[in-house]
Design an enzyme around this catalytic site. Structure first.
Site, PDB file in Angstrom:
ATOM      1  N   ASP A  27       0.862  -1.177   0.000  1.00 21.75           N
ATOM      2  CA  ASP A  27       0.000   0.000   0.000  1.00 21.75           C
ATOM      3  C   ASP A  27       0.902   1.233   0.000  1.00 21.75           C
ATOM      4  O   ASP A  27       2.109   1.142   0.287  1.00 21.75           O
ATOM      5  CB  ASP A  27      -0.941   0.016   1.218  1.00 21.75           C
ATOM      6  CG  ASP A  27      -2.255   0.738   0.918  1.00 21.75           C
ATOM      7  OD1 ASP A  27      -3.316   0.098   0.887  1.00 21.75           O
ATOM      8  OD2 ASP A  27      -2.211   1.971   0.672  1.00 21.75           O
ATOM      9  N   ARG A 148     -18.769  -9.503  -0.354  1.00 30.38           N
ATOM     10  CA  ARG A 148     -19.666  -8.486   0.193  1.00 30.38           C
ATOM     11  C   ARG A 148     -19.066  -8.053   1.521  1.00 30.38           C
ATOM     12  O   ARG A 148     -18.697  -8.912   2.337  1.00 30.38           O
ATOM     13  CB  ARG A 148     -21.016  -9.171   0.404  1.00 30.38           C
ATOM     14  CG  ARG A 148     -22.130  -8.330   0.882  1.00 30.38           C
ATOM     15  CD  ARG A 148     -23.407  -9.184   0.812  1.00 30.38           C
ATOM     16  NE  ARG A 148     -24.584  -8.385   1.150  1.00 30.38           N
ATOM     17  CZ  ARG A 148     -25.181  -8.417   2.332  1.00 30.38           C
ATOM     18  NH1 ARG A 148     -24.710  -9.181   3.301  1.00 30.38           N
ATOM     19  NH2 ARG A 148     -26.240  -7.671   2.557  1.00 30.38           N
ATOM     20  N   GLU A 149     -18.940  -6.752   1.736  1.00 33.22           N
ATOM     21  CA  GLU A 149     -18.428  -6.294   3.034  1.00 33.22           C
ATOM     22  C   GLU A 149     -19.358  -6.763   4.138  1.00 33.22           C
ATOM     23  O   GLU A 149     -20.575  -6.741   3.988  1.00 33.22           O
ATOM     24  CB  GLU A 149     -18.316  -4.773   3.044  1.00 33.22           C
ATOM     25  CG  GLU A 149     -17.136  -4.276   2.229  1.00 33.22           C
ATOM     26  CD  GLU A 149     -17.094  -2.761   2.144  1.00 33.22           C
ATOM     27  OE1 GLU A 149     -17.534  -2.083   3.089  1.00 33.22           O
ATOM     28  OE2 GLU A 149     -16.617  -2.260   1.115  1.00 33.22           O
ATOM     29  N   LYS A 198     -18.521  -8.665 -13.853  1.00 28.13           N
ATOM     30  CA  LYS A 198     -18.596  -8.034 -12.534  1.00 28.13           C
ATOM     31  C   LYS A 198     -19.643  -6.905 -12.545  1.00 28.13           C
ATOM     32  O   LYS A 198     -20.472  -6.787 -11.637  1.00 28.13           O
ATOM     33  CB  LYS A 198     -17.207  -7.500 -12.155  1.00 28.13           C
ATOM     34  CG  LYS A 198     -17.173  -6.621 -10.930  1.00 28.13           C
ATOM     35  CD  LYS A 198     -17.526  -7.372  -9.663  1.00 28.13           C
ATOM     36  CE  LYS A 198     -17.705  -6.401  -8.519  1.00 28.13           C
ATOM     37  NZ  LYS A 198     -18.186  -7.050  -7.307  1.00 28.13           N
ATOM     38  N   ASN A 202     -23.336  -6.768 -10.397  1.00 26.68           N
ATOM     39  CA  ASN A 202     -23.742  -5.679  -9.498  1.00 26.68           C
ATOM     40  C   ASN A 202     -24.958  -4.927 -10.025  1.00 26.68           C
ATOM     41  O   ASN A 202     -25.840  -4.527  -9.263  1.00 26.68           O
ATOM     42  CB  ASN A 202     -22.576  -4.702  -9.275  1.00 26.68           C
ATOM     43  CG  ASN A 202     -21.672  -5.187  -8.141  1.00 26.68           C
ATOM     44  OD1 ASN A 202     -21.930  -6.221  -7.541  1.00 26.68           O
ATOM     45  ND2 ASN A 202     -20.630  -4.436  -7.846  1.00 26.68           N
ATOM     46  N   LEU A 244     -34.529  -9.195  -2.848  1.00 22.63           N
ATOM     47  CA  LEU A 244     -35.803  -8.548  -3.171  1.00 22.63           C
ATOM     48  C   LEU A 244     -36.208  -7.598  -2.048  1.00 22.63           C
ATOM     49  O   LEU A 244     -37.276  -6.990  -2.115  1.00 22.63           O
ATOM     50  CB  LEU A 244     -36.902  -9.610  -3.346  1.00 22.63           C
ATOM     51  CG  LEU A 244     -36.723 -10.584  -4.510  1.00 22.63           C
ATOM     52  CD1 LEU A 244     -37.833 -11.628  -4.495  1.00 22.63           C
ATOM     53  CD2 LEU A 244     -36.716  -9.845  -5.849  1.00 22.63           C
ATOM     54  N   GLY A 247     -36.714  -1.109   1.055  1.00 23.15           N
ATOM     55  CA  GLY A 247     -36.277  -0.248   2.149  1.00 23.15           C
ATOM     56  C   GLY A 247     -35.918   1.139   1.644  1.00 23.15           C
ATOM     57  O   GLY A 247     -36.443   1.602   0.627  1.00 23.15           O
ATOM     58  N   CYS A 254     -19.773   0.044  -3.974  1.00 19.70           N
ATOM     59  CA  CYS A 254     -19.762  -0.645  -5.276  1.00 19.70           C
ATOM     60  C   CYS A 254     -21.002  -0.416  -6.138  1.00 19.70           C
ATOM     61  O   CYS A 254     -20.883   0.020  -7.277  1.00 19.70           O
ATOM     62  CB  CYS A 254     -19.573  -2.136  -5.061  1.00 19.70           C
ATOM     63  SG  CYS A 254     -17.924  -2.519  -4.467  1.00 19.70           S
TER      64      CYS A 254
END
Ligand code: NAD
Length: 424
Positions: A27, A148-149, A198, A202, A244, A247, A254
């Site tokens: 990094d 997925r976080e 990808k 998404n 589905l 909310g 992402c």
């Protein structure tokens, strides 16, 4: 070697080290690298810190500040690029960080190394990488990440599928060896297909959510119940029951950016999509629809004291990027409401966006004192399974707004609470 130690790169590095690979994670953020060397993960992802500690202890996982130090630690066969690809001004994926990361590798690359796009990059980026490198003896492949976080470590270690995009058999074999520990199906395809897959995944997921939210908004107008509709629709095997849930909209780093980038990729190729942008427009409006429900409950929101449980876009992460909670809090503050907040992991991240505009509660209960209503905006277990009898006896008015459509509404109603959401 993994370039970038964010949510994706660090999970990738630590998980591959746990499977016996020698990994150096690079990094350019000095504080991050120092923290990681001390086995401290500077963001929250369940199970990750333990895995990093184990990787360091086993000698399989090292950290380096910049490419030069990375290559002094390890001569890699495979280099995964996992740096950010944020949204540019026109909605496209901004590749400046990605390009700079690729170029930082150039002086260190040796023949037959494989460079892999782990970052989400538009179809055709592999060709650009080839051009930046200016040589033909380095293979460039795509291996998009679907984690997925919040469940990133288990998603990585037990993936549904591993997509490998390359036209070159030897490169495909090298990448299959990296994942030899996994029994997930390997889907080999050309690089452009992998890059596009990808975005397709998404965009498909985001489209389902936005479409269901549209239906929920209509359900509200006619007195239908979206939970029952969700069950009826999900029972169709052609549709399936996942993703589905309605909310106050989806968030995260992402979906919004990738949906917009797919639309822009089409445009750059001369294709004007009619369906993709509204996925985001519906999602943005959904926060407003939710705030309208709050407004309708009180009339004027000026001075109304509201408690918010949840700031992160998903449970089990501290990531507040594009979080609906942050958007909703902004709208409520604009309307004059007085907001106090709590999230078990995302308080520090939220503070960067909200500053002193809200009160930060050290636990979920103290912010209920004096509050005239409760908004639940992230589906942490400690919120969904809270003692709602205590909520009922603490709130000044018995109003609970469910932004995730995840609360046991009937049970709450039984306690005397009024549950308000979209489509319920
Ligand atoms: P992030 O912002 O959390 O991390 C990126 C890291 O890269 C940062 O630590 C940054 O300091 C580092 N970096 C930047 N330039 C660098 C350079 N030149 N050399 C080395 N390191 C450098 O990003 P993220 O959320 O992990 O996402 C990374 C990519 O993966 C993006 O393309 C994203 O779309 C994609 N992705 C993300 C998720 C997710 O849930 N977060 C899931 C799948 C795919």
């Amino acid at each position: 070697m993994v370039i970038g130690t964010g949510y994706v790169g660090l999970v990738q590095g630590a998980c591959l080290a746990s499977q016996g690979h020698q990994v150096t994670c690079v990094d350019i953020d000095e504080a991050k690298v120092q923290s990681l060397r001390a086995a401290k993960v500077p963001f929250f992802e369940e199970g990750l810190e333990a895995l990093v500690g184990e990787g360091i202890a086993s000698g399989n996982l090292q950290f380096a500040l910049g490419a030069e130090e990375g290559f002094s630690q390890l001569t890699p066969e495979v280099i995964f690029l996992a740096v950010g690809t944020p949204t540019g001004a026109d909605g496209s994926a901004d590749l400046l960080i990605f390009e700079s990361a690729v170029k930082s590798l150039i002086p260190h690359l040796a023949p037959d190394m494989v460079l892999v796009e782990k970052s989400t990059v538009p179809a055709g980026t592999g060709k650009k990488v080839k051009a930046w490198l200016g040589r033909n003896d380095i293979a460039v492949a795509s291996n998009p990440e679907f984690l997925r976080e919040g469940t990133a470590v288990s998603d990585f270690l037990q993936p549904d599928r591993i997509v490998i995009g390359t036209d070159d058999d030897a490169t495909a074999e090298t990448l299959k060896n990296v994942y030899a520990w996994s029994d997930a199906p390997i889907l080999a395809m050309n690089r452009e297909s992998a890059e596009l897959a990808k975005y397709a995944a998404n965009t498909m997921l985001a489209a389902r959510l936005s479409l269901m939210n549209e239906i929920a908004n209509i359900a509200d107008l006619i007195g239908a119940n979206i939970s029952e509709i969700e069950t009826a629709v999900g029972a169709d095997p052609r549709i399936g029951s996942k993703f589905l849930r309605t909310g106050a909209g989806f968030g995260g780093s992402c979906f919004p950016k990738d949906v917009l980038a797919l639309e822009q990729t089409g445009r750059e190729l001369g294709y004007d999509s009619r369906l993709i942008r509204p996925i985001i427009e519906v999602n943005t409006r959904q926060a407003e629809v939710f705030v309208d429900k709050v407004r309708a409950a009180y009339g004027d929101l000026t001075g109304v004291k509201l408690a918010v449980w949840g700031l992160a876009f998903n449970a089990k992460t501290d990531d507040t990027r594009e979080s609906p909670a942050m958007r909703i809090i902004g709208l409520l503050l604009d309307a004059g409401a007085v907001i106090s907040v709590h999230d078990p992991a995302a308080m520090d991240e939220a503070r960067k966006g909200l500053g002193d505009g809200v009160v930060y509660g050290k636990d979920q209960w103290e912010i209920l004192d004096g509050a005239q209503g409760l908004l639940v905006l992230t589906e942490w277990d400690q919120f969904l399974q809270a003692d709602f009898g205590r909520v009922m006896s603490t709130l000044e008015q018995p109003l609970v707004f469910d932004g995730k459509h995840a609360l046991p509404a009937e049970a709450l109603r039984g306690l005397g609470l009024k549950v308000i959401g979209i489509g319920i």
